[in-house]
Design an enzyme around this catalytic site. Structure first.
Site, PDB file in Angstrom:
ATOM      1  N   HIS A  12      12.483  -4.829 -19.048  1.00 41.01           N
ATOM      2  CA  HIS A  12      12.135  -3.519 -18.484  1.00 41.01           C
ATOM      3  C   HIS A  12      13.429  -2.910 -17.956  1.00 41.01           C
ATOM      4  O   HIS A  12      13.842  -3.191 -16.853  1.00 41.01           O
ATOM      5  CB  HIS A  12      11.140  -3.729 -17.344  1.00 41.01           C
ATOM      6  CG  HIS A  12      10.691  -2.469 -16.701  1.00 41.01           C
ATOM      7  ND1 HIS A  12      10.226  -1.392 -17.401  1.00 41.01           N
ATOM      8  CD2 HIS A  12      10.608  -2.119 -15.395  1.00 41.01           C
ATOM      9  CE1 HIS A  12       9.883  -0.434 -16.559  1.00 41.01           C
ATOM     10  NE2 HIS A  12      10.110  -0.852 -15.336  1.00 41.01           N
ATOM     11  N   ARG A  44      17.889  -0.965 -10.628  1.00 42.11           N
ATOM     12  CA  ARG A  44      16.782  -1.886 -10.355  1.00 42.11           C
ATOM     13  C   ARG A  44      17.335  -3.194  -9.805  1.00 42.11           C
ATOM     14  O   ARG A  44      16.750  -3.835  -8.948  1.00 42.11           O
ATOM     15  CB  ARG A  44      16.007  -2.186 -11.637  1.00 42.11           C
ATOM     16  CG  ARG A  44      15.082  -1.092 -12.045  1.00 42.11           C
ATOM     17  CD  ARG A  44      14.030  -1.614 -13.017  1.00 42.11           C
ATOM     18  NE  ARG A  44      13.260  -0.496 -13.525  1.00 42.11           N
ATOM     19  CZ  ARG A  44      13.585   0.182 -14.613  1.00 42.11           C
ATOM     20  NH1 ARG A  44      14.643  -0.165 -15.322  1.00 42.11           N
ATOM     21  NH2 ARG A  44      12.850   1.188 -15.018  1.00 42.11           N
ATOM     22  N   ASN A  57       9.946  -4.215  -8.818  1.00 40.29           N
ATOM     23  CA  ASN A  57      11.183  -4.316  -9.598  1.00 40.29           C
ATOM     24  C   ASN A  57      12.258  -5.093  -8.844  1.00 40.29           C
ATOM     25  O   ASN A  57      12.208  -5.164  -7.626  1.00 40.29           O
ATOM     26  CB  ASN A  57      11.699  -2.899  -9.908  1.00 40.29           C
ATOM     27  CG  ASN A  57      11.008  -2.326 -11.120  1.00 40.29           C
ATOM     28  OD1 ASN A  57      10.936  -2.983 -12.150  1.00 40.29           O
ATOM     29  ND2 ASN A  57      10.505  -1.109 -11.003  1.00 40.29           N
ATOM     30  N   ARG A  94       5.860   6.253 -21.663  1.00 39.05           N
ATOM     31  CA  ARG A  94       6.943   7.247 -21.548  1.00 39.05           C
ATOM     32  C   ARG A  94       7.426   7.653 -22.947  1.00 39.05           C
ATOM     33  O   ARG A  94       7.606   8.836 -23.242  1.00 39.05           O
ATOM     34  CB  ARG A  94       8.105   6.655 -20.738  1.00 39.05           C
ATOM     35  CG  ARG A  94       7.773   6.590 -19.263  1.00 39.05           C
ATOM     36  CD  ARG A  94       8.905   6.012 -18.440  1.00 39.05           C
ATOM     37  NE  ARG A  94       8.621   6.194 -17.015  1.00 39.05           N
ATOM     38  CZ  ARG A  94       8.979   5.339 -16.067  1.00 39.05           C
ATOM     39  NH1 ARG A  94       9.651   4.244 -16.369  1.00 39.05           N
ATOM     40  NH2 ARG A  94       8.681   5.592 -14.806  1.00 39.05           N
ATOM     41  N   ASP A 150      -1.013  -4.331   3.248  1.00 37.04           N
ATOM     42  CA  ASP A 150       0.416  -4.122   3.524  1.00 37.04           C
ATOM     43  C   ASP A 150       0.800  -5.008   4.709  1.00 37.04           C
ATOM     44  O   ASP A 150      -0.036  -5.741   5.253  1.00 37.04           O
ATOM     45  CB  ASP A 150       0.708  -2.631   3.778  1.00 37.04           C
ATOM     46  CG  ASP A 150       2.112  -2.246   3.310  1.00 37.04           C
ATOM     47  OD1 ASP A 150       3.095  -2.732   3.905  1.00 37.04           O
ATOM     48  OD2 ASP A 150       2.223  -1.461   2.353  1.00 37.04           O
ATOM     49  N   ASN A 164      13.762  -7.706  -2.763  1.00 34.00           N
ATOM     50  CA  ASN A 164      12.434  -7.863  -3.349  1.00 34.00           C
ATOM     51  C   ASN A 164      12.126  -9.306  -3.745  1.00 34.00           C
ATOM     52  O   ASN A 164      10.964  -9.720  -3.731  1.00 34.00           O
ATOM     53  CB  ASN A 164      12.259  -6.899  -4.528  1.00 34.00           C
ATOM     54  CG  ASN A 164      12.012  -5.476  -4.030  1.00 34.00           C
ATOM     55  OD1 ASN A 164      11.918  -5.236  -2.828  1.00 34.00           O
ATOM     56  ND2 ASN A 164      11.897  -4.521  -4.945  1.00 34.00           N
ATOM     57  N   ALA A 172       0.831  -1.211   0.000  1.00 29.35           N
ATOM     58  CA  ALA A 172       0.000   0.000   0.000  1.00 29.35           C
ATOM     59  C   ALA A 172       0.862   1.257   0.000  1.00 29.35           C
ATOM     60  O   ALA A 172       0.498   2.281   0.564  1.00 29.35           O
ATOM     61  CB  ALA A 172      -0.931  -0.022   1.212  1.00 29.35           C
TER      62      ALA A 172
HETATM   63  N1  APR Z   1       3.916  -7.716   1.889  1.00 29.43           N
HETATM   64  C1  APR Z   1       3.143  -6.642   1.620  1.00 29.43           C
HETATM   65  N2  APR Z   1       3.646  -5.405   1.483  1.00 29.43           N
HETATM   66  C2  APR Z   1       4.970  -5.251   1.636  1.00 29.43           C
HETATM   67  C3  APR Z   1       5.837  -6.336   1.907  1.00 29.43           C
HETATM   68  C4  APR Z   1       5.257  -7.622   2.045  1.00 29.43           C
HETATM   69  N3  APR Z   1       5.976  -8.698   2.302  1.00 29.43           N
HETATM   70  N4  APR Z   1       7.095  -5.861   2.008  1.00 29.43           N
HETATM   71  C5  APR Z   1       7.031  -4.526   1.801  1.00 29.43           C
HETATM   72  N5  APR Z   1       5.750  -4.167   1.573  1.00 29.43           N
HETATM   73  C6  APR Z   1       5.199  -2.835   1.338  1.00 29.43           C
HETATM   74  C7  APR Z   1       5.900  -1.740   2.137  1.00 29.43           C
HETATM   75  O1  APR Z   1       5.495  -1.768   3.506  1.00 29.43           O
HETATM   76  C8  APR Z   1       5.460  -0.487   1.402  1.00 29.43           C
HETATM   77  O2  APR Z   1       4.273   0.066   1.944  1.00 29.43           O
HETATM   78  O3  APR Z   1       5.376  -2.426  -0.007  1.00 29.43           O
HETATM   79  C9  APR Z   1       5.179  -1.010  -0.013  1.00 29.43           C
HETATM   80  C10 APR Z   1       6.097  -0.406  -1.055  1.00 29.43           C
HETATM   81  O4  APR Z   1       5.788   0.927  -1.159  1.00 29.43           O
HETATM   82  P1  APR Z   1       6.843   2.090  -1.460  1.00 29.43           P
HETATM   83  O5  APR Z   1       8.021   1.927  -0.562  1.00 29.43           O
HETATM   84  O6  APR Z   1       6.097   3.371  -1.456  1.00 29.43           O
HETATM   85  O7  APR Z   1       7.361   1.733  -2.932  1.00 29.43           O
HETATM   86  P2  APR Z   1       6.614   2.059  -4.309  1.00 29.43           P
HETATM   87  O8  APR Z   1       7.074   3.360  -4.835  1.00 29.43           O
HETATM   88  O9  APR Z   1       5.157   1.820  -4.128  1.00 29.43           O
HETATM   89  O10 APR Z   1       7.248   0.924  -5.248  1.00 29.43           O
HETATM   90  C11 APR Z   1       6.888  -0.443  -5.046  1.00 29.43           C
HETATM   91  O11 APR Z   1       6.901  -0.932  -7.393  1.00 29.43           O
HETATM   92  O12 APR Z   1       7.498   0.269  -9.287  1.00 29.43           O
HETATM   93  C12 APR Z   1       7.911  -0.674  -8.332  1.00 29.43           C
HETATM   94  O13 APR Z   1      10.306  -0.299  -8.192  1.00 29.43           O
HETATM   95  C13 APR Z   1       9.093  -0.185  -7.507  1.00 29.43           C
HETATM   96  O14 APR Z   1       9.636  -2.321  -6.553  1.00 29.43           O
HETATM   97  C14 APR Z   1       9.010  -1.067  -6.312  1.00 29.43           C
HETATM   98  C15 APR Z   1       7.499  -1.275  -6.144  1.00 29.43           C
END
Ligand code: APR
Length: 315
Positions: free
Chosen positions: A178, A91, A123, A154, A34, A98, A11
């Site tokens: 990508h 990435r 990613n 893009r 989340d 990840n 989230a």
């Molecule tokens: N289960 C659920 N949510 C998780 C987990 C998990 N095991 N681990 C981390 N998260 C949540 C984090 O708590 C955080 O709220 O994933 C969310 C990631 O959000 P952001 O840090 O805001 O990252 P964001 O910009 O949304 O990017 C997420 O998308 O485009 C890709 O490269 C980017 O890999 C990245 C992903």
């Protein structure tokens, strides 16, 4: 008739913005999940989004949770969980963290929503979507990566800016992984039906392709605290729409290619027909010699990424 159930795992910026677009497009009811450590954050974002409904005029519900039982029986699960790229981080630097997150999320999705179509956004995309396929054990038509819609958007944006025309009139295709090796397809790029090669010289086209390739990094450099999320989320919502409305969109997605383009069992960006069955067809184009060699280079980069991921995971 039951509305589609769309769960968004993670989230954060991309996840919450995807929920926002999906709700405003009334694609279904949305569950935003989340990790428990975030406490009530997904509930707060969901409630905030719900309170925009009377103003924006949508009837989708948005629920925030940290419990996978709330996502049970989802039609579509979007996975954005993970850490986002920071300046100086490629990435691929995200790979180890990840990949572990993706393994745990895909296992949860497998048991809570066994019939879902998974769209992976995290990613490094081509590796994360492969991980989701392996761990979920779902058929590959139901595990898809979001990359091509964003990369092409893009590219279309930069072409429109250069030509001073509406983005709506630009139709384009990019293929491959990508990242920095994505392959432009000038033969599949047109502006109001006119081949782009009649409107821009090769040098200009090359520089636009280069900017599209580095589009994610450009935004990371500007934001400084994270990576792009508006356009990635809009691209994801377009894929969700194609599935829940069975639109049969012909758009580029990261799809599992076995014999297609002689890829040999990897995810790579290719044009697909996207509908209620997920990837219903991978469209195979005749490539020029240059496109073939660029595509192969891109596939090789994806293979290296998978090898590194499997090494990091000890597999
Ligand atoms: N289960 C659920 N949510 C998780 C987990 C998990 N095991 N681990 C981390 N998260 C949540 C984090 O708590 C955080 O709220 O994933 C969310 C990631 O959000 P952001 O840090 O805001 O990252 P964001 O910009 O949304 O990017 C997420 O998308 O485009 C890709 O490269 C980017 O890999 C990245 C992903």
């Amino acid at each position: 008739m039951r509305r589609a159930k769309i769960s968004v795992i993670g989230a954060g910026n991309v996840g919450a913005t995807t929920a926002h677009w999906c709700a405003s497009m009334e694609l279904g009811d949305i569950v935003l999940l989340d990790i428990p450590a975030t406490e009530d954050m997904p509930k707060g974002k969901a409630l905030d989004l719900m309170q925009s409904a009377p103003i924006m005029g949508f009837d989708s519900t948005i629920t925030g949770t940290t419990d996978y039982s709330d996502t049970a029986g989802s039609d579509v699960v979007v996975i954005t969980a993970g850490i986002a790229r920071k300046p100086g981080m490629s990435r691929d630097d995200l790979l180890s963290t990840n990949a572990k997150i993706m393994s745990s999320v895909a296992a949860e999705v497998k048991s809570s929503s066994p019939d879902a179509i998974i769209i992976v956004v995290s990613n490094p995309l081509d590796a994360m979507v492969q991980r989701a396929l392996v761990v979920s054990g779902f058929p590959s038509a139901r595990v898809i990566g979001q990359a091509g819609v964003l990369d092409t958007a893009r590219y279309r944006t930069f072409l429109a800016m250069e030509l001073g025309v509406s983005v709506e009139d630009i139709s384009a295709l990019l293929m491959g992984g990508h990242g920095d090796t994505m392959v432009p397809m000038p033969s599949c790029t047109s502006v109001g039906g006119i081949p782009v090669t009649q409107l821009l010289d090769q040098d200009k086209l090359d520089s636009i392709v280069d900017r599209a390739r580095k589009g994610g990094a450009e935004i990371v450099g500007l934001l400084k605290t994270g990576s792009a999320y508006y356009a990635p989320a809009a691209a994801t919502a377009q894929m969700v729409e194609a599935i829940v409305k069975d639109k049969k969109r012909l758009i580029p997605c990261a799809a599992y290619c076995e014999n297609e383009y002689q890829v040999g069992g990897y995810y790579v960006g290719v044009p697909v027909i996207l509908g209620s069955g997920g990837v219903e067809k991978i469209v195979e184009l005749e490539l020029t010699e240059q496109e073939k060699s660029d595509f192969q280079h891109s596939v090789d980069a994806v293979k290296e990424l998978i090898v590194s991921m499997n090494q990091l995971l000890g597999e």
